[in-house]
Design an enzyme around this catalytic site. Structure first.
Site, short mmCIF file in Angstrom:
data_model
loop_
_atom_site.label_atom_id
_atom_site.label_comp_id
_atom_site.label_asym_id
_atom_site.label_seq_id
_atom_site.Cartn_x
_atom_site.Cartn_y
_atom_site.Cartn_z
N GLY A 185 73.38 33.22 27.22
CA GLY A 185 72.86 31.90 27.51
C GLY A 185 73.49 30.81 26.67
CB VAL B 221 74.98 46.94 23.93
CG1 VAL B 221 76.33 47.14 23.25
CG2 VAL B 221 74.00 48.02 23.49
CE LYS C 253 79.77 45.19 2.24
NZ LYS C 253 79.67 46.60 2.66
CG HIS D 275 37.34 24.33 -12.92
ND1 HIS D 275 38.64 23.85 -13.03
CD2 HIS D 275 36.58 23.49 -13.66
CE1 HIS D 275 38.64 22.78 -13.81
NE2 HIS D 275 37.41 22.53 -14.20
N GLY E 250 35.01 14.53 -9.84
CA GLY E 250 36.36 15.08 -9.80
C GLY E 250 36.47 16.38 -9.04
CG PHE F 226 22.91 46.81 -9.63
CD1 PHE F 226 22.80 46.80 -11.01
CD2 PHE F 226 23.86 47.64 -9.06
CE1 PHE F 226 23.61 47.58 -11.81
CE2 PHE F 226 24.68 48.44 -9.85
CZ PHE F 226 24.55 48.40 -11.23
#
Length: 513
Positions: free
Chosen positions: A38, A67, A139, A273, A302, A462
């Site tokens: 394409g 392929v 590479k 926080h 804040g 617990f």
């Protein structure tokens, strides 16, 4: 080594944005263009001369295009070292011409998976030839330039038109980017395959982490720590106004948003926080905001604020009475946005609401390794709750217990949450002793002028002894919700019964470290 002039380029791209102009400029520079499928058809339609790869390899595209480029005429042309006469002699013997520039981007595998496509469609989007050519070119970046991102077209084109070639440092940088690109691509495929055909969430056998850096941050938790943001955070949160987000802002936004997601009714969450310092639901966003703020107005200064409804004008005007770092909501009324933007530095964040997803995987780095777990976001199972005391909570207490329990799983351990109706009254977080967390929560409520008589208490784990429960009794609580599971559960139950306290065991612990 010094690169030879670029004479031959191979172009095969799925994302064709910008490719016509790029190819036309290469052609004008006298560079031969090889192409496939394409891409070749598109370039030819725009009058750009193209040599088809099948004419170079002597083989047609086959197996429905699986392929095309897997051939020595291509890969030897990419991999031959230009500084090795023996390499050049071998390719010359076989009539192979070197390829100096490779322009490749890959099939959209992740987008196909995200679209909900069938498995065979996803498999067909696993690119083979593209990654192979990218790796070969990368590479041999000593001589070959590889481009896998349209954003790099202008930079490469400028070097080619001005100097006829690219610098080694540019090729090395592009090769690194290309290997990262194929690694990210392989990560997506490996993760999809490992999830299995049912796509159930599970911890992976191999932890593969791959994410693009999207922003350099001013610093991390502290000014001496360098930091950056990676991944898709901005797919979920869009900044509408204010300064750039800091490392701590981002962590707090995540925490506030998760807690806000717990509720269907109009909710307001204030986080400092990563711990909530106030949370409430109400019939209106404004009422929820006032109730959340009342829990701890000092700590709220804040802070990070999250809502689960569109922010209206009244709520915006109330917000402007307090300094807040960030405000998060799924939407802002236009007039409300105008009001909130009067604070130049405050960040306004639009949260993108998605369909409810399966729990994700949390990753925490440790020395020489990682810890992984599924998010603690599973729906709360009230059918597994058990009343363990002689007295059953009444309807009002049950409603408050449900609310407090949802908040508690977002508070750092040891976590204690006092609540009444649908609002927090006092929160104790992150203490080494559960008794200390309870005392801090009581102190916070007292400082805010909130009465704990007839309140309820949620504990993320617990009570190991009755002393934690007795703290709640002395504060005025009448009902408690906790996981249970201590060897001294019976002692705690007896203490509750002795003080006419109703207590519910959930069977689920919510430690948060």
């Amino acid at each position: 080594m010094n690169a030879l002039p670029i004479r031959r380029a191979l172009i095969s791209v799925y994302d064709k944005s910008g490719i016509v102009g790029f190819a036309r400029a290469l052609q004008a520079a006298g560079i031969e263009i090889l192409s496939t499928g394409g891409t070749a058809q598109m370039l030819q339609e725009y009058g750009i001369a193209v040599t088809l790869v099948q004419d170079v390899t002597g083989f047609p595209e086959m197996l429905d295009g699986r392929v095309k480029t897997l051939h020595p005429a291509i890969h030897a042309g990419l991999l031959a070292r230009r500084d090795r006469p023996d390499h050049l002699a071998v390719i010359a013997e076989h009539g192979i011409v070197p390829i100096d520039l490779v322009v490749i981007n890959l099939y959209p595998f992740s987008k196909t998976v995200d679209s909900g496509a069938r498995e065979e469609e996803c498999i067909e989007q696993i690119d083979i030839g593209g990654p192979a050519m990218i790796r070969s070119a990368s590479k041999n970046h000593a001589a070959v330039t590889v481009v896998c991102d349209p954003e790099d077209y202008d930079t490469v084109l400028r070097a080619v038109t001005e100097h006829g070639t690219t610098t080694l440092s540019m090729r090395r940088e592009l090769a690194g980017k290309a290997f990262a690109h194929t690694a990210h691509y392989d990560h997506a495929i490996a993760s999809w395959l490992e999830r299995g055909s049912d796509h159930t969430a599970a911890l992976p056998t191999r932890l593969l982490i791959s994410a693009e850096k999207v922003a350099d941050l001013r610093y991390g938790e502290n000014p001496h720590q360098p930091a950056a943001l990676y991944g898709g955070f901005f797919d979920d949160f869009v900044k509408l106004h204010g300064k750039e987000l800091s490392y701590n802002n981002i962590v707090d936004i995540e925490a506030a948003s998760h807690l806000c997601d717990e509720f269907d009714a109009a909710a307001a969450v204030i986080v400092k926080h990563t711990n909530p310092c106030g949370c409430a639901t109400a019939s209106s966003l404004l009422a929820a905001w006032h109730d959340a703020l009342a829990t701890d107005p000092v700590s709220a200064y804040g802070g990070i604020v999250a809502f689960n409804r569109e922010v209206d004008v009244q709520t915006a005007e109330a917000l402007n009475q307090l300094f807040t770092e960030v405000v998060i909501a799924p939407a802002f009324a236009s007039d409300a946005l105008d009001i909130l933007q009067r604070k130049r530095d405050r960040r306004l964040i639009k949260k993108i609401v998605h369909d409810q997803a399966s729990p994700g995987v949390q990753v925490k780095s440790i020395r020489n390794g990682y810890l992984c777990q599924l998010d603690d976001t599973a729906p709360i199972q009230e059918t597994e709750w058990k009343v363990v005391t002689m007295r059953t909570p009444d309807a009002a207490e049950f409603a408050a217990l449900r609310f407090a329990w949802r908040v508690a799983r977002h508070v750092k351990s040891n976590a204690i949450v006092y609540a009444r109706d649908s609002r927090t009254l006092g929160i104790g977080a992150g203490q080494m002793s559960r008794v200390d967390s309870s005392r801090i929560a009581v102190s916070k409520a007292g400082n805010a002028g909130l009465e704990l008589t007839a309140s309820v208490v949620a504990s993320d784990a617990f009570f190991p002894f009755a002393d934690g429960l007795l703290e709640a009794v002395h504060a005025g609580a009448t009902a408690v919700i906790q996981p249970g599971g201590s060897v001294r559960d019976q002692e705690v139950i007896e203490a509750a019964d002795a003080h006419n306290i109703a207590m519910v065991f959930t069977g689920t612990r919510h430690f948060k470290h």
